[in-house]
Enzyme design. Structure first.
Site, short mmCIF file in Angstrom:
data_model
loop_
_atom_site.label_atom_id
_atom_site.label_comp_id
_atom_site.label_asym_id
_atom_site.label_seq_id
_atom_site.Cartn_x
_atom_site.Cartn_y
_atom_site.Cartn_z
N HIS A 40 -0.18 -23.36 -22.64
CA HIS A 40 0.22 -23.27 -21.23
C HIS A 40 -0.36 -24.40 -20.38
O HIS A 40 -0.09 -24.46 -19.19
CB HIS A 40 -0.20 -21.91 -20.64
CG HIS A 40 0.72 -20.80 -21.05
ND1 HIS A 40 1.89 -20.51 -20.37
CD2 HIS A 40 0.67 -19.95 -22.08
CE1 HIS A 40 2.50 -19.51 -20.96
NE2 HIS A 40 1.79 -19.14 -22.01
N LYS A 52 7.26 -24.52 -24.39
CA LYS A 52 7.07 -24.09 -23.01
C LYS A 52 7.46 -25.23 -22.07
O LYS A 52 8.63 -25.46 -21.85
CB LYS A 52 5.64 -23.57 -22.83
CG LYS A 52 5.52 -22.22 -23.53
CD LYS A 52 4.15 -21.65 -23.64
CE LYS A 52 4.24 -20.28 -24.33
NZ LYS A 52 3.03 -19.94 -25.07
N SER A 92 -2.73 -17.21 -20.61
CA SER A 92 -1.33 -17.08 -20.21
C SER A 92 -1.05 -15.89 -19.31
O SER A 92 -0.11 -15.91 -18.53
CB SER A 92 -0.45 -16.99 -21.46
OG SER A 92 -0.86 -15.92 -22.28
C1 LIG Z 1 3.04 -19.21 -26.30
C2 LIG Z 1 1.78 -19.47 -27.04
C3 LIG Z 1 1.82 -19.77 -28.40
C4 LIG Z 1 3.10 -19.73 -29.19
O1 LIG Z 1 3.85 -20.89 -28.99
P1 LIG Z 1 5.34 -20.95 -29.56
O2 LIG Z 1 5.62 -22.40 -29.60
O3 LIG Z 1 6.19 -20.20 -28.62
O4 LIG Z 1 5.30 -20.34 -30.92
C5 LIG Z 1 0.64 -20.06 -29.04
N1 LIG Z 1 -0.54 -20.06 -28.37
C6 LIG Z 1 -0.61 -19.76 -27.06
C7 LIG Z 1 -1.94 -19.78 -26.36
C8 LIG Z 1 0.55 -19.46 -26.35
O5 LIG Z 1 0.48 -19.16 -25.05
#
Ligand SMILES: *Cc1c(COP(=O)(O)O)cnc(C)c1O
Length: 397
Positions: A214, A244, A186
């Site tokens: 992502h 996301k 990310s």
């Molecule tokens: C953003 C992210 C999460 C968390 O996801 P949420 O739905 O916001 O809790 C978990 N793993 C990775 C790799 C992320 O980038």
């Protein structure tokens, strides 16, 4: 009366963060989180969300949420295993399984929760986990919770992974060994080398676990990094987030029927935390429908990503080696990075600094997240501001 030890701990550590430029001020967005946001009454072009496809403010999702609240209520009423499994939850899980090309899916309240849930449901103190050193915090915490031996390998270094996998296997110390990686990293936007990882996993009988927060909605026609590489039947765990690109909130694990059955029996956030409300689930269903039927948003996202990258690179910025729309602009020094972000915001571009501990020390950066909802004019304006502020701060020539 407050504990003196606590007071001392908090004040010392907060001061320390401020002195090191690691103190994060939280801004409040007034109104919706779209391509242009309002903060302190000012309009800013928003390059800081994970709302890749602009679905967070899409009227089709909003309508679905309103409708479901009217038909099903505001809350789900219980944890999934008691009576908090609504027809909507099952519909979403079936739809996601089709979307991800797996036998089954289990939905959780967040992507973070998926990693709390899934790793410790299958791994224990007799096992080992090979974990990329840049994996997301929720993976790190999920690994810790499992009590398995965590073996970090160098970021996307397949020789290191192979030799550590071989050593772990040949030691005979572990019942099971898992390899776990982000699908898309990310902070840098690079993609995990899944074809090589799968090969190593098959050689040493590793369980494969890809957290594609992502990648979902971005790669593989929206189905994610695993689909992008055509590996849907060779990865044991695919984690996705609904927070996301999908634009709402929640997470899911996609895998075999038997794996999902086990997670429904044994994963603790599923058993002990209330399920997502109807409005959230219905909006997620609407989002997945859009993704399955319309690739235009994804095309627009990539087009915008390329445009922004080309513009920043041409100005002379170090934009790292991203392979996705994530566009870092690496400054280095933490304090300078924060000053730079502050100036961008003053000039109308909301691009936040990301510093240690989210990224390694000395690699402070602005992380730009272009979305499908941005117009070309907005991105041109952004590039103009980067030019002005960069020259003013002597970051570019
Ligand atoms: C953003 C992210 C999460 C968390 O996801 P949420 O739905 O916001 O809790 C978990 N793993 C990775 C790799 C992320 O980038």
């Amino acid at each position: 009366m407050a504990s003196q030890a606590l007071d001392l701990f908090l004040s010392t550590n907060i001061e320390d963060l401020k002195a090191k430029g690691l103190y994060n001020v939280i801004d409040t967005v007034q109104g919706p989180n779209g391509p242009v946001i309002q903060i302190d009454g000012k309009s800013l072009i928003n390059l800081s969300s994970n709302n890749y496809l602009g679905l967070a403010t899409d009227s089709r999702l909003v309508d679905a949420a309103v409708q479901a609240a009217k038909t099903h209520g505001a809350g789900a009423g219980a944890v999934r295993t008691i009576n908090g499994t609504l027809d909507l939850h099952n519909q979403l899980e079936e739809k996601l399984a089709g979307f991800k090309h797996t036998e089954a899916v289990i939905v959780y309240q967040s992507g973070f929760n998926c990693n709390m849930a899934a790793i410790s449901a299958v791994m224990d103190s007799n096992d080992a986990i090979l974990s990329d050193e840049l994996n997301h915090a929720s993976i790190i915490d999920g690994c810790r919770l499992s009590k398995a031996k965590v073996i970090r390998y160098k970021h996307s270094d397949m020789e290191d992974l192979r030799s550590q996998a071989k050593a772990a296997k040949e030691s005979g110390l572990y019942n099971k060994i898992m390899v776990i990686t982000d699908g898309v990293f990310s902070m840098d936007g690079d993609i995990a080398k899944l074809p090589e990882i799968v090969k190593i996993a098959e050689e040493f009988d590793l369980i494969t676990y890809v957290d594609d927060a992502h990648g979902s909605g971005v790669l593989g026609e929206g189905a994610g990094t695993v689909k992008h590489f055509g590996l849907s039947d060779r990865i044991d765990f695919q984690i996705g987030t609904l927070s996301k690109a999908i634009g709402v909130v929640g997470g899911y694990v996609a895998g075999s029927k038997q794996l999902i059955e086990w997670l429904k029996l044994r994963s603790r956030p599923f058993l002990f935390s209330t399920s997502q409300p109807p409005a959230v689930i219905a909006a997620c269903i609407a989002a997945v429908d859009i993704l399955m039927n319309d690739k235009e948003l994804i095309d627009k996202l990539w087009k915008n990503g390329r445009f922004l990258k080309d513009g920043l690179r041409a100005l002379g910025y170090d934009i790292g080696h991203s392979e996705t729309p994530i566009t870092p602009c690496i400054i280095g020094d933490e304090v300078k990075t924060q000053q730079f972000s502050k100036r961008l915001i003053e000039e109308g571009v909301y691009a936040k600094s990301i510093v240690f501990p989210t990224v390694p020390k000395g690699t402070g950066r602005i992380r730009n997240m272009p979305t499908a909802a941005h117009t070309k004019e907005m991105l041109e304006q952004v590039i103009g501001v980067y030019e002005k502020v960069g020259k003013e701060m002597n970051l570019i020539g």
